[in-house]
Design a protein around this motif. Structure first.
Motif, PDB file in Angstrom:
ATOM      1  N   VAL A   9       0.870  -1.171   0.000  1.00 44.36           N
ATOM      2  CA  VAL A   9       0.000   0.000   0.000  1.00 44.36           C
ATOM      3  C   VAL A   9       0.913   1.229   0.000  1.00 44.36           C
ATOM      4  N   ARG A  10       0.572   2.225  -0.805  1.00 45.46           N
ATOM      5  CA  ARG A  10       1.337   3.463  -0.851  1.00 45.46           C
ATOM      6  C   ARG A  10       0.434   4.623  -0.451  1.00 45.46           C
ATOM      7  N   VAL A  11       0.789   5.319   0.619  1.00 44.23           N
ATOM      8  CA  VAL A  11       0.045   6.490   1.073  1.00 44.23           C
ATOM      9  C   VAL A  11       0.867   7.715   0.696  1.00 44.23           C
ATOM     10  N   ARG A  12       0.385   8.454  -0.288  1.00 46.14           N
ATOM     11  CA  ARG A  12       1.187   9.539  -0.870  1.00 46.14           C
ATOM     12  C   ARG A  12       2.503   8.925  -1.355  1.00 46.14           C
ATOM     13  N   TYR A  13       3.638   9.345  -0.798  1.00 45.14           N
ATOM     14  CA  TYR A  13       4.925   8.805  -1.237  1.00 45.14           C
ATOM     15  C   TYR A  13       5.504   7.790  -0.254  1.00 45.14           C
ATOM     16  N   SER A  14       4.742   7.427   0.761  1.00 53.46           N
ATOM     17  CA  SER A  14       5.212   6.445   1.741  1.00 53.46           C
ATOM     18  C   SER A  14       4.710   5.063   1.362  1.00 53.46           C
ATOM     19  N   GLU A  15       5.644   4.121   1.146  1.00 55.06           N
ATOM     20  CA  GLU A  15       5.278   2.768   0.736  1.00 55.06           C
ATOM     21  C   GLU A  15       5.350   1.809   1.922  1.00 55.06           C
ATOM     22  N   TYR A  16       4.404   0.874   1.943  1.00 55.24           N
ATOM     23  CA  TYR A  16       4.346  -0.149   2.981  1.00 55.24           C
ATOM     24  C   TYR A  16       4.343  -1.515   2.300  1.00 55.24           C
ATOM     25  N   PRO A  17       5.524  -2.047   1.972  1.00 55.63           N
ATOM     26  CA  PRO A  17       5.613  -3.328   1.256  1.00 55.63           C
ATOM     27  C   PRO A  17       5.119  -4.485   2.101  1.00 55.63           C
ATOM     28  N   GLY A  18       4.607  -5.501   1.416  1.00 50.60           N
ATOM     29  CA  GLY A  18       4.148  -6.705   2.097  1.00 50.60           C
ATOM     30  C   GLY A  18       2.793  -6.580   2.763  1.00 50.60           C
ATOM     31  N   VAL A  19       2.111  -5.468   2.538  1.00 44.67           N
ATOM     32  CA  VAL A  19       0.775  -5.270   3.112  1.00 44.67           C
ATOM     33  C   VAL A  19      -0.246  -5.401   1.983  1.00 44.67           C
ATOM     34  N   ARG A  20      -0.965  -6.504   1.967  1.00 38.91           N
ATOM     35  CA  ARG A  20      -1.926  -6.773   0.900  1.00 38.91           C
ATOM     36  C   ARG A  20      -3.188  -5.938   1.085  1.00 38.91           C
ATOM     37  N   MET A  21      -3.741  -5.465  -0.033  1.00 40.19           N
ATOM     38  CA  MET A  21      -4.874  -4.542   0.026  1.00 40.19           C
ATOM     39  C   MET A  21      -6.124  -5.164   0.637  1.00 40.19           C
ATOM     40  N   ASN A  22      -6.343  -6.469   0.458  1.00 41.38           N
ATOM     41  CA  ASN A  22      -7.586  -7.088   0.925  1.00 41.38           C
ATOM     42  C   ASN A  22      -7.812  -6.854   2.418  1.00 41.38           C
ATOM     43  N   GLY A  23      -6.807  -7.149   3.222  1.00 38.47           N
ATOM     44  CA  GLY A  23      -6.948  -6.982   4.661  1.00 38.47           C
ATOM     45  C   GLY A  23      -7.095  -5.532   5.080  1.00 38.47           C
TER      46      GLY A  23
END
Length: 576
Positions: A323-337
């Motif tokens: 998930v990317r919030v603005r320019y901050s990325e959070y790898p390994g976090v799937r959108m479904n949950g």
């Protein structure tokens, strides 16, 4: 002797091929596409024995397209080809499935392990003793490769390949040597169903991301939702629909996301594709101070030539891998949950809602007032929206059909199939056969409807024969506009390389062996002809294959296609 000792230790020995096809049956596949070849013939004997149907396509490329279309309706598919000559014919279709996140199990019958060990000079090889060269090619377009060379690990490799195919929503490549087909594996494993659940996100990380998204959403004054293809491919639609209903925010789709959202919803606003967007859509989205972008694929054709004007500072991207919030990325976090928790946490009044545009199927006034009887792109696609029915499966070829369908507002529960990213010419006719087979198996009263141009149709026309052979009844519309229209608008409007040989299209079902009483074939040349056809209830509900030629002008195209073609021409001309 060692093999005999090991087999005697198995609790419930079953043949490798039986194990493979029983696993495919377990996950819902009921039809196997492909073409027979001497290296897969014995394996093919196991298909009908295990409750599956052999489709039998006219060539491997078509079979690959058909498997792609089947998977988009049914959830997953399988294709069987033979070593070298067969599998390479299917590579284009499998590359398209990889590009567009479509789960297809590609099973290749290969020479025996002994022949491979000895480097024998066999047919279908390059004559150099290298039996891995084709697998290495397919490795680049597969999310897992399973060489079933040893029965000791064959069952585990099969299970892993099918699981990865489902979870990553991409093709996998399975090789089945002729001498392994009837080797024994542990059949007791079949009593334990495959675990196809997505691994859960790290709870702490997921909760943090949800709070970040919720904070931005609560702060926004004018938020919108934009849904793209990966929301469909990665099975996040349930969560997306919950978000749309809970927030009541204006929701839009991209061309590749068409049908992801129920287009009869009052907060559905239309198709966003930059400059090629539906009326009023680009203005609404580009004025938003927050865009919840779900499953985006920002390719050239999906954005009308990269004409998006949405700042990343105003965007939250939801994907299957991060998930990317603005320019901050959070790898390994799937959108479904994340989406599910976001819906659970949103309270009434948390979100600022400003309605967006309301699309319709109104025909442009200029077309209504025109005295010309000629069927135009601008007239046809809105008119089509008035004829479509709930649950229809609509396949559009990359060309005028794919761009035209942007102007069609669907009834509820329609499934749209197109290949906007890979864009292989001829895809849609093959995909139509696979989709029609899936529709027949589901038996939900759906219609399968294909729209393809004459140039594209000529590449894969044989799949009309496969439809007839399998007693499928799609409605096939061939847009006869005298050649390769999308190419004309990119380059060479009058050049011979964009021409095709005129065919007698309505005679093709007869040529493919269908008696006149068992199909409907006709040609429509005017708007009145279309109106008569669309008002014919017997045609709309017939259980026969219906084949319709629509005549349109070769220099007529949807506006979005013209814009995208012009942008593509500029991209092609780029220099250092």
């Amino acid at each position: 002797m060692a093999t005999d000792i090991r087999t005697s230790e198995l609790k419930e020995p079953v043949d490798v091929a039986e194990y493979l096809f029983r696993r495919l049956h377990e996950i819902g596949i009921r039809s196997i596409h492909g073409v027979p070849g001497d290296y897969n013939l014995v394996a093919l004997d196991y298909i009908t024995k295990n409750g599956l149907n052999w489709v039998g396509n006219c060539n491997e490329l078509n079979a690959g397209y058909a498997a792609d279309g089947y998977a988009r309706v049914k959830g997953m598919s399988a294709i069987v080809t033979t070593f070298g000559v067969g599998e390479l014919s299917a590579v284009n279709a499998l590359a398209g499935a990889y590009s567009e996140y479509v789960p297809v199990v590609h099973i290749v019958g290969v020479p025996s392990t002994l022949s491979q060990r000895d480097g024998m000079l066999l047919h279908h090889t390059l004559g150099n003793g290298d039996f891995n060269v084709f697998a290495n090619m397919s490795r680049q377009i597969s999310c897992a490769v399973a060489p079933l060379n040893d029965p000791h690990d064959a069952a585990a490799l099969i299970d892993n390949a099918i699981r990865e195919c489902w979870l990553q929503s991409r093709p996998v490549y399975v090789t089945l040597p002729t001498d392994v087909v009837q080797k024994k594996v542990e059949g007791a494993r079949l009593k334990t169903k495959l675990d196809l659940d997505f691994p859960p996100n790290d709870k702490e990380k997921e909760d943090y991301v949800v709070e970040m998204v919720l904070k931005r959403l609560q702060e926004a004054k004018n938020p919108v939702i934009l849904v793209d293809a990966c929301a469909i491919r990665h099975r996040a639609l349930e969560e997306v629909h919950a978000l749309v209903h809970t927030t009541n925010l204006p929701v839009f789709v991209t061309p590749m996301g068409k049908s992801a959202i129920n287009e009869t919803l009052p907060n559905y606003g239309g198709v966003y594709a930059g400059d090629g967007s539906n009326a009023g859509v680009a203005t609404r989205i580009e004025a938003a101070d927050l865009v919840l972008s779900i499953g985006a694929i920002k390719s050239d054709f999906n954005t009308s030539g990269f004409t998006y004007r949405v700042s990343q500072l105003n965007t939250i991207d939801f994907h299957s891998h991060m998930v990317r919030v603005r320019y901050s990325e959070y790898p390994g976090v799937r959108m479904n949950g994340v989406l599910k928790k976001l819906v659970d946490k949103i309270q009434t009044g948390d979100v600022s809602v400003h309605p967006g545009p309301v699309p319709n199927n109104d025909i442009p006034h200029s077309e209504i007032s025109s005295p010309s009887p000629t069927i135009t792109q601008a007239w046809f696609w809105p008119r089509l929206g008035q004829w479509l029915r709930p649950k229809d499966v609509v396949i559009t070829e990359t060309g005028t059909a794919n761009f035209g369908i942007w102007e069609t507002r669907f009834p509820e529960y329609v499934t749209a199939i197109s290949q906007v990213l890979w864009g292989s010419i001829g895809y849609a006719t093959g995909a139509c056969q696979g989709a029609a087979m899936a529709v027949k198996e589901l038996d939900r009263g759906q219609r399968t409807i294909l729209f393809t141009g004459d140039g594209s149709f000529q590449l894969t026309a044989q799949e009309v024969s496969t439809c007839l052979r399998n007693k499928l009844n799609p409605i096939i519309f061939v847009i006869n506009n005298d050649g390769y229209t999308i190419e004309r608008f990119i380059h060479g409007m009058e050049d011979a390389y964009n021409d095709v040989q005129p065919w007698n299209y309505t005679s093709l079902p007869l040529a493919f062996g269908s008696p006149a009483s068992e199909h409907i074939a006709l040609s429509v040349k005017t708007k009145d002809d279309v109106e008569k056809l669309f008002s014919d209830e017997a045609f709309a509900t017939s259980d026969k294959l219906r084949f319709v030629e629509i005549l349109m002008e070769k220099d007529d195209a949807p506006q979005a296609l013209k814009l995208t073609a012009a942008a593509s021409a500029k991209t092609n001309e780029r220099k250092e």
